[in-house]
Design an enzyme around this catalytic site. Structure first.
Site, PDB file in Angstrom:
ATOM      1  N   HIS A  12       0.480  -1.451   0.271  1.00 10.65           N
ATOM      2  CA  HIS A  12       0.033   0.052  -0.213  1.00 10.65           C
ATOM      3  C   HIS A  12       1.242   1.566   0.257  1.00 10.65           C
ATOM      4  O   HIS A  12       0.638   2.623   0.685  1.00 10.65           O
ATOM      5  CB  HIS A  12      -0.770   0.288   0.987  1.00 10.65           C
ATOM      6  CG  HIS A  12      -0.620   0.087   2.426  1.00 10.65           C
ATOM      7  ND1 HIS A  12      -0.894  -0.696   3.188  1.00 10.65           N
ATOM      8  CD2 HIS A  12       0.419   1.007   2.714  1.00 10.65           C
ATOM      9  CE1 HIS A  12      -0.251  -0.342   4.547  1.00 10.65           C
ATOM     10  NE2 HIS A  12       0.863   0.646   3.656  1.00 10.65           N
ATOM     11  N   HIS A  59      -1.326   5.817   8.672  1.00  5.93           N
ATOM     12  CA  HIS A  59       0.420   7.055   9.335  1.00  5.93           C
ATOM     13  C   HIS A  59       0.045   7.950   9.419  1.00  5.93           C
ATOM     14  O   HIS A  59       0.846   8.795   9.646  1.00  5.93           O
ATOM     15  CB  HIS A  59       0.388   6.336   7.822  1.00  5.93           C
ATOM     16  CG  HIS A  59       0.783   4.911   7.221  1.00  5.93           C
ATOM     17  ND1 HIS A  59      -0.418   4.224   6.583  1.00  5.93           N
ATOM     18  CD2 HIS A  59       1.609   4.207   7.107  1.00  5.93           C
ATOM     19  CE1 HIS A  59      -0.346   2.973   5.848  1.00  5.93           C
ATOM     20  NE2 HIS A  59       1.175   2.968   6.050  1.00  5.93           N
ATOM     21  N   HIS A 193      11.034  -3.697   5.244  1.00  5.46           N
ATOM     22  CA  HIS A 193      11.472  -2.544   4.714  1.00  5.46           C
ATOM     23  C   HIS A 193      12.050  -2.136   5.957  1.00  5.46           C
ATOM     24  O   HIS A 193      11.184  -2.246   7.103  1.00  5.46           O
ATOM     25  CB  HIS A 193      10.190  -1.616   3.805  1.00  5.46           C
ATOM     26  CG  HIS A 193       8.984  -1.993   4.173  1.00  5.46           C
ATOM     27  ND1 HIS A 193       8.256  -2.813   5.570  1.00  5.46           N
ATOM     28  CD2 HIS A 193       8.761  -0.841   4.126  1.00  5.46           C
ATOM     29  CE1 HIS A 193       7.565  -1.880   4.909  1.00  5.46           C
ATOM     30  NE2 HIS A 193       7.334  -0.590   4.392  1.00  5.46           N
ATOM     31  N   GLU A 240       4.369  -4.704   9.753  1.00  3.57           N
ATOM     32  CA  GLU A 240       3.202  -4.276   8.970  1.00  3.57           C
ATOM     33  C   GLU A 240       2.778  -5.847   8.087  1.00  3.57           C
ATOM     34  O   GLU A 240       1.151  -6.150   8.050  1.00  3.57           O
ATOM     35  CB  GLU A 240       3.513  -3.295   7.509  1.00  3.57           C
ATOM     36  CG  GLU A 240       3.891  -1.542   7.669  1.00  3.57           C
ATOM     37  CD  GLU A 240       3.398  -1.217   6.596  1.00  3.57           C
ATOM     38  OE1 GLU A 240       3.670   0.499   6.446  1.00  3.57           O
ATOM     39  OE2 GLU A 240       3.533  -1.491   5.362  1.00  3.57           O
TER      40      GLU A 240
END
Length: 282
Positions: A12, A59, A193, A240
């Site tokens: 996303h 976020h 990541h 995530e």
């Protein structure tokens, strides 16, 4: 009875939205990523699900560091997007599904999940990018969406075993809903990541592929990880993966993998796309 017919994992990251807005899908950098999506779009267009339950993390648009629920569920009839500062175009409103979402909320609270229940909430790229990936050109208005937000930004965070159990509880709630509707569950977010610090740009391809394998064949193995394990193996933002784990928890019956793609790096992120077909237990 409501029926979960399948599930999808997808990235996303906000750069995806900018690439789509600027027509960059077939450029050399983006082509290996976007070329993987047509089979999933075709499946969705064939199955025509009534509802999408979408696990994502906010976020900082709706939930900032001053108030950060561990788990939140939307029960509204409509959800709006607004500018987050990433340069992503604001998208049209997302259609909610208040009756099933209230049923889920009541059911999982009864099972001991102290959800934040949102009758109004803004949704950020964590939710909007996956919808536009599956229905390009903002053609998602026909499908109803239930957003389920998991904190992946600020400690303390729920551990993978707990997010899996949340998925299990939501799966049971859907199975107990009397209306005959078809549901697809999205687990969104990055795989490995790290966006900052000494390991900025870190990607662990082998770990990501192993996680995709386990999502199909042995999801409970992923619940043995702690969040610190995910950070060590996949970078600071690999927490995530909890959205993928929660998604898999909703699938209580037989799971068949129909499509998969893994590509990295995309905006310094490992991106896993997977389409799982699901047969509810009798």
């Amino acid at each position: 009875m409501a029926n979960i017919i399948g599930a999808i994992t997808t990235s996303h990251i906000p750069a995806i939205a900018n690439a789509m807005a600027n027509g960059l899908e077939q450029t050399p950098y983006w082509k290996p990523f976007f070329d993987a999506y047509p089979p999933v779009r075709d499946w969705l267009n064939e199955k025509k699900p009534d509802v999408i339950i979408l696990f994502y993390n906010d976020h900082g648009l709706e939930f900032f560091i001053d108030k950060k629920p561990t788990f939140a569920i939307g029960v509204a009839d409509e959800y709006h997007n607004s500018d987050e500062g990433w340069g992503i175009p604001t998208i049209p409103p997302v259609t909610g599904e208040s009756e099933l979402s209230w049923h889920i909320a009541n059911s999982i609270v009864d099972e001991g999940f102290d959800m934040t229940i949102c009758q109004e909430m803004r949704v950020d790229h964590g939710l909007t990018v996956p919808l536009n990936l599956m229905w390009p050109g903002h053609q998602y208005g026909h499908v109803k969406v239930i957003p389920v937000c998991i904190n992946c930004e600020q400690y303390p965070m729920a551990q993978p075993w707990r997010t899996f159990e949340l998925g299990r509880a939501i799966g049971r709630a859907v199975a107990s809903y009397e209306e005959d509707i078809n549901v697809v569950v999205f687990g969104t977010g990055g795989m490995s990541h790290q966006l900052d610090g000494e390991r900025a740009g870190f990607i662990n391809r082998a770990f990501d592929i192993d996680c995709l394998d386990k999502l199909v064949s042995d999801p409970e193995a992923l619940t043995k990880y702690t969040n610190l394990d995910l950070v060590e193996q996949g970078g600071a933002q690999a927490v995530e993966l909890n959205m993928h784990i929660a998604m898999r928890g909703t699938l209580l019956g037989k799971v068949t993998e129909l499509h998969r793609n893994y590509h990295a790096p995309i905006s310094n992120t490992g991106s896993g796309l997977m389409l799982l077909e699901h047969e509810m237990p009798k």
